[in-house]
Structure formats: structure tokens, C-alpha cells
Design an enzyme around this catalytic site. Structure first.
Site, PDB file in Angstrom:
ATOM      1  N   THR A  28       0.821  -1.216   0.000  1.00 42.34           N
ATOM      2  CA  THR A  28       0.000   0.000   0.000  1.00 42.34           C
ATOM      3  C   THR A  28       0.850   1.259   0.000  1.00 42.34           C
ATOM      4  OG1 THR A  28      -1.802  -1.125   1.166  1.00 42.34           O
ATOM      5  CG2 THR A  28      -1.755   1.265   1.305  1.00 42.34           C
ATOM      6  N   ASP A  71       2.266  -7.184  -4.021  1.00 40.95           N
ATOM      7  CA  ASP A  71       1.253  -7.129  -2.977  1.00 40.95           C
ATOM      8  C   ASP A  71       1.705  -8.104  -1.899  1.00 40.95           C
ATOM      9  OD1 ASP A  71      -1.164  -7.994  -1.451  1.00 40.95           O
ATOM     10  OD2 ASP A  71      -2.176  -6.616  -2.816  1.00 40.95           O
ATOM     11  N   SER A  72       1.674  -7.678  -0.643  1.00 42.50           N
ATOM     12  CA  SER A  72       2.253  -8.537   0.389  1.00 42.50           C
ATOM     13  C   SER A  72       1.495  -9.848   0.553  1.00 42.50           C
ATOM     14  CB  SER A  72       2.335  -7.810   1.731  1.00 42.50           C
ATOM     15  OG  SER A  72       1.066  -7.676   2.335  1.00 42.50           O
ATOM     16  N   ASP A 104       0.095  -6.733   5.416  1.00 44.70           N
ATOM     17  CA  ASP A 104      -0.569  -8.005   5.713  1.00 44.70           C
ATOM     18  C   ASP A 104       0.392  -9.114   6.106  1.00 44.70           C
ATOM     19  OD1 ASP A 104      -3.066  -6.963   5.319  1.00 44.70           O
ATOM     20  OD2 ASP A 104      -3.325  -7.752   3.296  1.00 44.70           O
ATOM     21  N   CYS A 292      -4.356 -17.508  20.762  1.00 46.04           N
ATOM     22  CA  CYS A 292      -4.682 -16.241  21.409  1.00 46.04           C
ATOM     23  C   CYS A 292      -3.615 -15.201  21.096  1.00 46.04           C
ATOM     24  CB  CYS A 292      -4.751 -16.400  22.924  1.00 46.04           C
ATOM     25  SG  CYS A 292      -6.048 -17.473  23.507  1.00 46.04           S
TER      26      CYS A 292
END
Length: 355
Positions: A28, A71-72, A104, A292
Site C-alpha cells: 500500500t 502485494d504482500s 498483511d 490467542c
């Protein structure tokens, strides 16, 4: 890969001047509006047109761009090898490195490079943006400028930072401790299980207690092999036997991240434990990681994790999934046998988990 190399002219007047290599991979960060009004990758060699503040930095800046911006979401281990190789080949010529990368998968890439660059004694700072640099409210400018300042910061003649980090939204984080936890605010990254290394305010405040020390005797070594025959099995309520059996029938499978509940818990049904035991007999490495955010595996704390401990599944402690999957691929690619892989999974390679 044929990289594009551009030297950026700044108003640097101090001699000697620190030199920083910017590696632009895509994402981006490097988007701008074209003539049709659509966002498209721009010529990053002209970044100074988008960030004129760079002209005032007392730095020598060079940009190496990937031939085609990535793009990652499309990043894979061959891109990690390219990034690490660029740093290795240019290590003696620059004081620090800034990698511009899509958000990302930035934590995966930062983790991978932390394992690959053995003996690193200079800063490698990943950064990016949530809003393209071509937008008015972009966070790209602040992230880039501060990342460059951190990459050039010294304590006397010693770099302030001597490891792979992520700088984003005012905080410097250890790369292999970081996770992207938000996509809708500028505060995209967090390090739940390890303190931040620096905070950018009026001044940049470093927390050296938590940072990797400088080792003047270390020499950089590039270790670049990976094995991508790995997978992640996320445990969820009512996951059935057929699903788990099918998962472990993946052709060529060599390693599995078990994303378990809480402190490393799973259902303890006999059929499930039997499938895991059979996988281990086939030399498949199993690595227990908490699903988590900020979790820590403590096998044996509850009955539902005791059986995993009993059959010899490796505990990932407080490692993140991003750091765990890249570590598993790295070790499978570089170790001769699974016993060595299992042994090294259980201990930190480069600060990615507690001892």
C-alpha cells in the site's frame, strides 16, 4: 532478479554522512493516483517528490526496488531470500536498512529475516502504510521518515538498533514478536508478549534494556534455505476426525503448527491423539502455538494439554504464529534431521520467544 537502483539527492552537508538503503518491495505504501484517478504503484525512485521532507535529512539514501511491486499477500519465501540477499550483499556499504513492505505479511517477513541474518549488527527496519502515500491523510510519510531516523541512529559509533524490527505508528517493535492486529486504524501492529523497543514523540525514546546488544565480534552470515511443506491446523470446537485425518494426508507434509486454545489446550479425544502420534511416527514435526493474541503455551497446565506433552509435541511457549511458521520452514530447510528441528523449535533462535 533485476533490481532497480536509484540514488536520492538530499541536502546532506555533514561529513561523514550515514547511508541508508531503502528496499521497496511493494504494498500500500507505494501507491499513488494515476491520470484516471485509480490507485497504482508509482515510480519509487521519485519518492522524494512524494516526501519532500527527505531532502532535509542528513543522510545518503539509495533505493533498490523489486522489478515488479509485490502485494504482500503474494509474498513467499523466495521474496524473503531476495530481501535478505540484498542486505547481505550491501551490508558493508550502508549503516542501516529500511524495507518498505505491505502490512498483511510484514510480521512473517520480519520474522523470517531475523532468522536468516545471523550476526546482524545493524538496523533492519520494516515499515509500510495503511493509507497509500498518494493520499492526503497517508501515514506513509511519518512512518518512512521515522524509520529512516531509527535506521541511522547511533549511540556513539554503535548503531542504536542491531536487529530486525517493525516501525509503525510511533512504535518500534521487535520484528519476530510482532503481529498485525488491526486493518482499520493506523495502529496496525502490536507486540503482545514483548515490550516495544522505542516510541516516537517529540524525540525518539529508546528502551535499550529490551533491545538486542551490539556485538562487535559478530560477522554477518546469510542462512537462506526454507522448506514450505508445512501447514497450520487451527483447532476449533467440533472439528471432526475426517477433517483432521485428511489434513495429515497432505502429500509431502513435514511440519505442522497446531494453533490451540489458550495455554496450549486441545480436545483430548483418543482418535485425535492417535492421529497426532501417527503423524509423529512419520517424522512430521508438530509445534504447539496458542491461537490467542498474547497467548502462551504451557503444556500440562490442564489435562487437555497434558497428553500433548506426554507424546512429545514441541511447545512454542509465547511465540506468535507468524514467527512460528517462518521458524518451522527455516529449520526444516536448514537442519539435517527432525530431532534437530524439534530441539531448536523449543528454544529462541533470535529473541522470538522467551527462554
Amino acid at each position: 532478479m533485476n533490481y532497480k537502483i536509484v540514488n536520492i539527492r538530499t541536502t546532506a552537508s555533514v561529513d561523514p554522512v550515514d547511508s541508508i538503503l531503502i528496499i521497496y518491495t511493494g504494498g500500500t505504501f507505494g501507491m499513488a493516483y494515476d491520470e484516471s484517478g485509480a490507485l497504482a504503484p508509482f515510480n519509487f525512485g521519485r519518492v522524494i517528490d512524494r516526501v519532500p521532507e527527505l531532502r532535509g535529512l542528513e543522510l545518503k539514501l539509495t533505493v533498490i526496488s523489486f522489478p515488479e511491486p509485490r502485494d504482500s499477500s503474494n509474498i513467499n519465501y523466495t521474496d524473503w531470500q531476495d530481501m535478505a540477499y540484498i542486505i547481505y550483499e550491501n551490508y558493508s556499504q550502508y549503516d542501516g536498512f529500511v524495507i518498505l513492505h505491505g502490512t498483511d505479511t510484514m510480521a512473517y517477513s520480519a520474522s523470517a529475516l531475523s532468522y536468516m541474518l545471523k550476526g546482524l549488527n545493524k538496523p533492519v527496519i520494516f515499515t509500510g502504510a495503511q493509507i497509500p502515500i498518494g493520499s492526503i491523510r497517508s501515514d506513509a510519510r511519518e512512518n518512512l521518515i521515522t524509520a529512516l531516523e531509527i535506521a541511522s541512529a547511533k549511540n556513539g559509533n554503535v548503531p542504536m538498533v542491531n536487529e530486525v524490527c517493525i516501525y509503525f505508528n510511533y512504535f518500534l517493535l521487535r520484528g519476530n514478536r510482532s503481529q498485525k492486529i488491526r486493518s482499520s486504524t493506523f495502529a496496525a501492529f502490536q507486540s503482545q508478549n514483548y515490550p516495544y523497543l522505542a516510541e516516537s514523540g517529540i524525540e525518539i525514546e529508546y528502551r535499550q534494556t529490551y533491545m538486542a546488544p551490539h556485538d562487535p565480534t559478530a560477522k554477518l552470515k546469510l542462512v537462506k534455505n526454507f522448506d514450505d511443506n508445512v501447514a497450520i491446523l487451527k483447532i476449533f470446537p467440533s472439528i471432526n476426525k475426517a477433517t483432521v485425518e485428511s489434513f495429515f494426508k497432505i502429500k509431502g507434509l513435514r511440519g505442522v503448527i497446531l494453533e490451540t486454545y489458550g495455554s496450549g489446550n486441545t480436545m483430548n479425544f483418543d482418535w485425535f491423539i492417535k492421529i497426532l502420534e501417527d503423524a509423529m511416527k512419520k517424522d512430521i514435526v508438530l509445534y504447539n502455538v496458542s491461537q490467542c493474541s498474547g497467548g502462551e503455551v504451557i503444556q500440562g497446565r490442564y489435562e487437555t494439554s497434558k497428553r500433548l506433552n506426554d507424546i512429545g509435541i514441541v511447545s512454542g511457549g509465547d511465540i506468535t504464529t507468524e514467527a512460528a511458521i517462518s521458524k518451522l520452514m527455516f529449520l526444516l530447510g536448514n537442519e539435517k534431521n527432525t530431532a534437530a528441528v524439534r530441539r531448536k523449535l523449543a528454544v529462541p533462535l533470535n529473541g522470538e520467544m522467551d527462554n
